[in-house]
Scaffold this motif. Structure first.
Motif, mmCIF file in Angstrom:
data_model
loop_
_atom_site.group_PDB
_atom_site.id
_atom_site.type_symbol
_atom_site.label_atom_id
_atom_site.label_comp_id
_atom_site.label_asym_id
_atom_site.label_seq_id
_atom_site.Cartn_x
_atom_site.Cartn_y
_atom_site.Cartn_z
ATOM 1 N N UNK A 127 -8.901 -6.842 -14.361
ATOM 2 C CA UNK A 127 -9.220 -6.823 -12.933
ATOM 3 C C UNK A 127 -10.574 -6.180 -12.661
ATOM 4 N N UNK A 128 -10.963 -5.218 -13.463
ATOM 5 C CA UNK A 128 -12.266 -4.595 -13.246
ATOM 6 C C UNK A 128 -13.400 -5.566 -13.538
ATOM 7 N N UNK A 129 -13.197 -6.454 -14.522
ATOM 8 C CA UNK A 129 -14.215 -7.449 -14.849
ATOM 9 C C UNK A 129 -14.344 -8.486 -13.738
ATOM 10 N N UNK A 130 -13.228 -8.834 -13.114
ATOM 11 C CA UNK A 130 -13.265 -9.860 -12.065
ATOM 12 C C UNK A 130 -13.694 -9.287 -10.716
ATOM 13 N N UNK A 131 -13.253 -8.077 -10.414
ATOM 14 C CA UNK A 131 -13.550 -7.467 -9.114
ATOM 15 C C UNK A 131 -14.508 -6.300 -9.344
ATOM 16 N N UNK A 132 -15.766 -6.560 -9.148
ATOM 17 C CA UNK A 132 -16.806 -5.592 -9.471
ATOM 18 C C UNK A 132 -16.639 -4.305 -8.681
ATOM 19 N N UNK A 133 -16.941 -3.207 -9.350
ATOM 20 C CA UNK A 133 -16.892 -1.860 -8.766
ATOM 21 C C UNK A 133 -15.484 -1.488 -8.299
ATOM 22 N N UNK A 134 -14.464 -2.074 -8.924
ATOM 23 C CA UNK A 134 -13.091 -1.793 -8.511
ATOM 24 C C UNK A 134 -12.738 -0.322 -8.660
ATOM 25 N N UNK A 135 -13.157 0.287 -9.752
ATOM 26 C CA UNK A 135 -12.846 1.701 -9.939
ATOM 27 C C UNK A 135 -13.496 2.565 -8.862
ATOM 28 N N UNK B 95 -3.729 8.490 -11.789
ATOM 29 C CA UNK B 95 -2.983 9.658 -11.333
ATOM 30 C C UNK B 95 -2.208 10.331 -12.466
ATOM 31 N N UNK B 96 -1.990 9.583 -13.547
ATOM 32 C CA UNK B 96 -1.216 10.110 -14.656
ATOM 33 C C UNK B 96 0.275 9.857 -14.544
ATOM 34 N N UNK B 97 0.686 8.974 -13.652
ATOM 35 C CA UNK B 97 2.111 8.684 -13.476
ATOM 36 C C UNK B 97 2.688 8.027 -14.723
ATOM 37 N N UNK C 155 0.814 -1.220 0.000
ATOM 38 C CA UNK C 155 0.000 0.000 0.000
ATOM 39 C C UNK C 155 0.846 1.269 0.000
ATOM 40 N N UNK C 156 2.157 1.119 0.096
ATOM 41 C CA UNK C 156 3.029 2.282 -0.095
ATOM 42 C C UNK C 156 3.033 2.728 -1.545
ATOM 43 N N UNK C 157 2.391 1.959 -2.420
ATOM 44 C CA UNK C 157 2.206 2.385 -3.800
ATOM 45 C C UNK C 157 0.982 3.282 -3.968
ATOM 46 N N UNK D 199 -3.431 -3.725 -9.901
ATOM 47 C CA UNK D 199 -4.274 -2.806 -9.144
ATOM 48 C C UNK D 199 -3.562 -1.486 -8.891
ATOM 49 N N UNK D 200 -2.320 -1.541 -8.433
ATOM 50 C CA UNK D 200 -1.547 -0.323 -8.175
ATOM 51 C C UNK D 200 -1.246 0.416 -9.471
ATOM 52 N N UNK D 201 -1.035 -0.341 -10.528
ATOM 53 C CA UNK D 201 -0.788 0.304 -11.824
ATOM 54 C C UNK D 201 -2.043 1.038 -12.298
ATOM 55 N N UNK D 202 -3.212 0.442 -12.065
ATOM 56 C CA UNK D 202 -4.455 1.118 -12.421
ATOM 57 C C UNK D 202 -4.577 2.431 -11.641
ATOM 58 N N UNK D 203 -4.199 2.401 -10.380
ATOM 59 C CA UNK D 203 -4.243 3.612 -9.556
ATOM 60 C C UNK D 203 -3.328 4.691 -10.131
#
Length: 314
Positions: free
Chosen positions: A281-289, A266-268, A215-217, A258-262
Motif C-alpha cells: 500500500x505504501x508503494x501505491x499510495x505515496x506518502x502513506x506513512x 502502535x505495537x498492537x 475509522x473506529x480502528x 491500512x488499519x493494520x499498518x496503523x
C-alpha cells in the motif's frame, strides 16, 4: 431481555501472521485496545475482518474467541454471512450463532439481489429465522461487498416491526436517509447505527445510535467523546468532527491493510499481512506513512484538548 447493541462499535480487523494464519495473540491485544479506547460493543467477523477470505471454521473461531476474551465486558455481535446458497447460509449462521455472541448480523446482499424486491427479501429472512435461535438478537449490515444492497423503507419497517432486529449498520452514507430511517424505526427495538465518517456527527445529533465505521480502528475514543459530550461543547465538537472527516479520507488507501499498518505502528500486533489487499500500500499510495503520522498526531492533540477540558471542569 435483549442486550442493547448501540454506541461506538468498531468493525474488527483480523491480524494475520506473515504465513497467513490468524494471529491470536495479536487479536487478543487488539480486543483490549478497542475496549481501552471506549468501544461500547464489538462487531466481529465482518467485512473489515476479511470474512469473505476466512473459512467457516475461522469465522466461527473468531466469533468464539472474541466472546471469550471480552468476557461480558461489552456486547459482541458477529456476521460471517457470505455464502450464496440457502444451505450454506443456514450452516454458517448457525455456526456463528452457537458461539455465545450477543447478536448475529445478517448481510443484506445475501438476502436479495439488487433486482429482487421486498417480497424476496422477506421470504429469505423468514426462512433463515426458522434456522436460528428465537431468543438471539439479530442485526443487519448493508455490506458493500460483493455489492451494496440498501434496504428499502418497507424492508426497514418490516425488520423493525418484527421485534427480532436490534441493530442496523447503515451504509447509505446519506444523512437524509438516516433521518428517515430513524422516523421509521421510532418506538421499535431497531437502532440505526451509521457507518460513514463524513456524516457521523450530524447523524449522532439526529439520533442515530453511535458509529460503526472503519475509522473506529484508528480512534474510537474520539467518536465516543463526540457522541457522549459533543453537544455540551459544540465548538470543540465541530473541530473534532472536521478532523475525523478529513482523517477518513484515507479509507480507500488499501483498507483493511491500512488499519493494520496503523496498529503495527502502535505495537498492537506484528504484521500488516492481509488476505484482501495483496499489494504494497505504501508503494501505491505515496506518502502513506506521512498521512498515518498526521492522523496519529491529530488524534493525540484532540485527546490532549479533551483531557485539559476535563481537568478544567474539575
Amino acid at each position: 431481555m435483549q442486550t442493547k447493541i448501540d454506541g461506538i462499535i468498531p468493525v474488527m480487523i483480523t491480524p494475520f501472521t506473515p504465513d497467513n494464519k490468524i494471529d491470536w495473540k495479536g487479536y487478543e491485544a487488539l480486543i483490549e485496545w478497542y475496549i481501552d479506547n471506549g468501544s461500547e460493543a464489538l462487531f466481529a467477523v465482518c467485512q473489515s475482518s476479511e470474512m469473505q477470505h476466512l473459512s467457516l471454521d475461522e469465522r466461527r473461531d473468531l466469533a468464539r474467541f472474541t466472546v471469550e476474551r471480552v468476557a461480558g465486558r461489552i456486547p459482541v455481535v458477529a456476521s460471517g454471512h457470505v455464502s450464496d446458497t440457502r444451505a450454506g447460509q443456514r450452516e454458517e449462521l448457525a455456526a456463528v450463532a452457537g458461539t455465545g455472541i450477543d447478536g448475529l448480523v445478517l448481510v443484506t446482499n445475501r438476502l436479495a439481489s439488487l433486482d429482487e424486491g421486498t417480497e424476496t427479501f422477506r421470504a429469505r429472512v423468514e426462512d433463515l429465522l426458522t434456522a436460528l435461535p428465537s431468543d438471539l438478537p439479530l442485526g443487519l449490515y448493508e455490506c458493500p461487498a460483493p455489492f451494496r444492497r440498501l434496504l428499502s423503507d418497507a424492508e426497514v419497517a418490516y425488520c423493525a416491526g418484527s421485534g427480532r432486529f436490534t441493530f442496523l449498520k447503515d451504509v447509505t452514507c446519506d444523512l437524509e436517509i438516516v433521518k428517515r430511517r430513524l422516523e421509521i424505526t421510532r418506538g421499535t427495538p431497531l437502532g440505526i447505527n451509521n457507518a460513514n465518517a463524513a456524516i457521523a456527527w450530524p447523524a449522532m445529533q439526529a439520533g442515530a445510535s453511535g458509529f460503526c465505521g472503519v475509522m473506529s480502528n484508528f480512534h474510537p475514543d474520539l467518536y465516543r467523546w463526540l457522541q457522549d459530550h459533543g453537544a455540551e461543547h459544540p465548538d470543540l465538537a465541530e473541530e473534532l468532527a472536521t478532523f475525523l472527516v478529513l482523517a477518513a479520507m484515507c479509507e480507500p488507501m488499501g483498507y483493511p491493510k491500512l488499519a493494520k499498518r496503523y496498529h503495527l505502528r502502535l505495537g498492537t500486533f506484528a504484521s500488516d499481512h492481509s488476505r484482501t489487499i495483496s499489494f504494497d500500500i505504501e508503494d501505491r499510495y505515496w506518502a502513506l506513512d506521512a498521512i498515518l503520522d498526521r492522523i496519529h498526531q491529530g488524534s493525540q492533540r484532540f485527546r490532549s484538548r479533551i483531557a485539559e477540558l476535563v481537568l478544567r471542569q474539575g
